[in-house]
Enzyme design. Structure first.
Site, short mmCIF file in Angstrom:
data_model
loop_
_atom_site.label_atom_id
_atom_site.label_comp_id
_atom_site.label_asym_id
_atom_site.label_seq_id
_atom_site.Cartn_x
_atom_site.Cartn_y
_atom_site.Cartn_z
N GLU A 17 -49.18 33.66 2.22
CA GLU A 17 -50.28 34.06 3.13
C GLU A 17 -50.68 32.98 4.15
OE1 GLU A 17 -53.43 35.54 0.59
OE2 GLU A 17 -52.12 37.00 -0.34
N GLU A 71 -45.76 42.92 -4.52
CA GLU A 71 -47.07 43.17 -5.15
C GLU A 71 -47.52 44.61 -4.88
OE1 GLU A 71 -49.94 40.09 -4.12
OE2 GLU A 71 -48.38 38.56 -3.93
#
Length: 342
Positions: free
Chosen positions: A140, A247
């Site tokens: 991220e 995810e």
């Protein structure tokens, strides 16, 4: 549900044995003997620790590591011949507070932070060398909005943009045989996708040892579209990177990326309509995944059953979500059927 319903359908790993491994995010409780462990063994051939290997949990103090939970997960994977992904070596969230400050409480220098990052990566990867086949090295690092490529994190502010390539370099030195991934979310948003692509292209051009991109796939029954998903896979694969969906969960509520307070209108419910929409959405997602089997090397669900999901407390605290293929009792949902029957 009729008895034997469970057995009548192929398991996830059987259905996809000629496509890609099917994974699940786990916590240490799930690998203790019990129904969760049995479900993992029956259905999945890959695992990711949900929290146990993040910087804060595994390295709470400078000279202390907490290995118990991560070890339990790694041992379970080894015993049951389940592939293991490591998550995550460098992330601005869940970084222990000591990481960015020196003994006097001042912000660390670039050199000290790089040394700490190197030691952390070397120690953690060293311990699980040969047990973990792929790592989310940097997580991220790209902001959701604006035009900038780099999220203004402490790593970025103190080290500069090269913290990303340094992390990959340290990771490759620590375990040359591990596959190294950059991992991010909201990757079907055209603007963010373009900026992630620019970051990865830059790394590739510099010869940074990166093997793949992890697209988190925190989606909802309203997104992404088939076209958006297709574009992501094709675009990232064009860089010569392996693509993994790392995810996966499909929220039954419209997607929001910022935490907010609960409103009176926020009900926790899983209606028949939501059940149908979710099954249809999962069906479409996996049709696209199968179509791109030459580019995709793994699909991992972010949790095992609807009994527990991080989405139960994000973005809205205490609003129950139902994002997975197995219900709160560990039974296959309609969405499960739409994924295994094709």
């Amino acid at each position: 549900m009729e008895p034997g319903y469970h057995m009548a359908q192929p398991t996830l790993k059987e259905a996809y044995k000629n496509y890609f491994p099917i994974g699940v995010a786990v916590n240490p409780r799930m690998v203790q003997p019990g129904p969760d462990a049995e479900l993992i063994k029956a259905q999945f051939n890959s695992m990711t620790p949900e929290n146990a290997m993040k910087m804060g949990p595994i390295h709470p103090e400078e000279n202390r590591y907490y290995w118990n939970d991560a070890d339990a997960i790694a041992d379970f994977a080894q015993q049951n011949k389940i592939k293991l992904r490591g998550h995550t070596l460098c992330w601005h969230n869940q970084t222990p507070r000591w990481f960015f400050t020196d003994s006097t409480g001042k912000t660390v220098s670039r050199d000290l932070l790089l040394a700490r990052l190197k030691r952390h990566i070397t120690d953690v990867m060293g311990r699980y060398k040969g047990k973990i086949y792929a790592w989310d090295v940097v997580n991220e690092a790209v902001p959701d909005t604006g035009t900038g490529i780099y999220r203004k994190t402490k790593f970025y502010e103190i080290i500069g943009e090269d913290y990303i390539e340094k992390a990959f370099q340290y990771a490759h030195e620590a375990d040359p045989s591990a596959q190294l991934f950059y991992n991010d979310y909201n990757t079907e948003n055209a603007s963010k996708r373009q900026r992630i692509y620019q970051l990865l292209k830059k790394l590739k051009e510099k010869g940074v040892p990166i093997n793949g991109v992890g697209l988190q796939a925190h989606w909802s029954i309203y997104e992404p579209t088939k076209q958006e998903l297709d574009e992501s896979i094709t675009k990232f694969a064009s860089l010569g990177l392996k693509v993994q969906f790392t995810e996966v969960d499909v929220s039954v509520y419209p997607k929001e990326h910022e935490r907010r307070a609960r409103r009176d209108t926020d009900k926790s419910e899983f209606t028949p309509d939501m059940n149908d929409k979710q099954a249809d959405h999962y069906k479409m997602l996996f049709e696209v995944f199968r179509k791109h089997r030459d580019k995709i090397t793994g699909v991992t669900f972010w949790n095992l059953t609807d009994k527990y999901s991080w989405l139960d407390n994000f973005p809205v605290p205490g609003r129950k979500d139902y994002p997975l293929l197995f219900d709160q009792n560990g039974q296959p949902k309609k969405a499960y059927e739409s994924v295994v029957k094709f």
